[in-house]
Design a protein around this motif. Structure first.
Motif, short mmCIF file in Angstrom:
data_model
loop_
_atom_site.label_atom_id
_atom_site.label_comp_id
_atom_site.label_asym_id
_atom_site.label_seq_id
_atom_site.Cartn_x
_atom_site.Cartn_y
_atom_site.Cartn_z
N LEU A 235 -8.16 -6.43 4.76
CA LEU A 235 -7.69 -7.20 3.60
C LEU A 235 -6.21 -7.55 3.66
CD1 LEU A 235 -9.56 -5.33 0.71
CD2 LEU A 235 -10.18 -7.51 1.79
N TYR B 125 -14.60 -7.51 -2.85
CA TYR B 125 -13.31 -6.99 -2.40
C TYR B 125 -12.33 -8.09 -1.98
CZ TYR B 125 -14.72 -2.14 -2.76
OH TYR B 125 -15.11 -0.92 -3.26
N VAL C 63 -15.22 -2.70 3.23
CA VAL C 63 -15.04 -4.04 3.79
C VAL C 63 -15.45 -4.07 5.26
CG1 VAL C 63 -13.27 -5.73 4.43
CG2 VAL C 63 -13.29 -4.79 2.13
N SER D 108 -11.85 0.43 -0.27
CA SER D 108 -11.86 -0.92 0.29
C SER D 108 -11.84 -0.91 1.81
CB SER D 108 -10.67 -1.73 -0.25
OG SER D 108 -9.44 -1.16 0.18
#
Length: 337
Positions: free
Chosen positions: A39, A266, A102, A98
């Motif tokens: 991310l 996310y 992810v 996350s």
């Protein structure tokens, strides 16, 4: 009470560095970043730059996890930063929300997290650790020191934080829940033969300083911080799935608000305007965050300090990042320190 600044490592990295420098000038003692490699940008590269461009700031992850990096790599990275900049890091660690999800993997088990806490700290401080059956030591570490702080919500995680971690990270600023969880951590520390006061308590949550308490100002601030209730809701959903909705093991004050939660993308994680957080009511935003004019922040922080909170770390993901840092430096930090 110490103060920290928490940021995502969004590009450009230079902005992250400059905000951390601004925080140090305003009296903040800690700078934290997320660690979710898909991310956001790689935090440890940016940590090195932050440490090089500040004088006293302690830098850490909020939080890393034992799954996306091998433990010896995590330990070596922190130990290298400490060798270069003089023991100015903290390893904040959790199961991995996350970062793991992810990447298509579930968060780590508590058992694995507990083993990682001990191994990473031992290696980074120059001691031997056994990882996957192999004894390892970083022979170049001299005078290393790495506090490891654990993020936790549920009863088993709170107990582990008290038993093993140097610090406890609580990602919400609700006074009632903070009292409940700090007591659980300290009871576990005492049962393990540790000094309960030796476990540093860090509360992390968004703060948004408004000019007044008008309905318009508060409504805007709530919308800028509503994402946080959704982020916490991911962990709460795990707790409900594990313990049930009214188990008595987790306060209903924490679990009740996620009844209207329907999934989570996310791609919007930790960002204002997250469309998956509309279920979060204003009451939860007000309880979990610090919103309003400076006297409101000061009063809530004093209440948290009285419960034993050693640091408040601001999630500064909204449209008033610089002004929040400056308001804390001018008005709020002096009142609490």
């Amino acid at each position: 009470m110490d103060f920290g600044l928490v940021l995502q490592t969004d590009p450009p990295a230079s902005d992250v560095v400059e905000l951390m420098r601004r925080a140090e000038r305003n009296g903040f003692t800690h700078g934290w970043t997320f660690d979710s490699a898909v991310l956001w940008q790689e935090p440890f590269v940016i940590h090195s730059r932050i440490l090089d461009h500040t004088e006293r700031l302690t830098v850490g992850t909020m939080v890393t996890n034992p799954g996306t990096r091998t433990w010896e790599v995590t330990a070596s990275t922190f130990a290298t930063l400490n060798s270069m900049y003089g023991n100015r890091t903290v390893c904040g660690i959790g199961r991995g929300d996350s970062a793991m999800r992810v990447a298509g993997r579930p968060p780590n088990t508590l058992a694995r997290l507990g083993e990682a806490i001990t191994a990473i700290r031992d290696l980074a401080e120059g001691r031997e650790a056994v990882i996957d059956g192999t004894a390892l030591r970083l022979p170049w570490v001299e005078d290393g020191r790495l506090p490891v702080w654990m993020a936790a919500y549920g009863p088993k995680a709170l107990a582990m934080a008290g038993e093993r971690a140097d610090g406890f990270i609580l990602q919400l600023a609700d006074v009632y829940l903070t009292e409940w969880m700090v007591k659980a951590v300290r009871a576990a520390a005492e049962a393990a033969g540790r000094d309960p006061a030796s476990v540093t308590v860090c509360v992390a949550a968004p703060a948004y300083v408004t000019a007044d308490d008008s309905p318009e100002a508060l409504a805007h601030a709530r919308e800028q911080c509503r994402w946080f209730g959704g982020m916490v809701g991911n962990h709460v959903a795990d707790l409900v799935g594990r313990y049930g909705e009214h188990s008595g093991l987790v306060p209903d004050e924490l679990t009740a608000y996620i009844k209207q939660r329907h999934g989570y993308d996310y791609a919007h994680h930790g960002r204002s305007g997250n469309p998956d957080t509309a279920f979060v009511p204003d009451e939860i935003v007000d309880r979990f965050c610090l919103i309003g004019p400076p006297p409101v922040h000061e009063a809530k922080l004093k209440a948290l300090r009285d419960l034993g909170v050693d640091q408040f770390a601001i999630y500064d993901m909204h449209d008033a990042r610089e002004s929040t840092i400056d308001a804390y430096g001018e008005l709020i930090i002096p009142a609490l320190t």
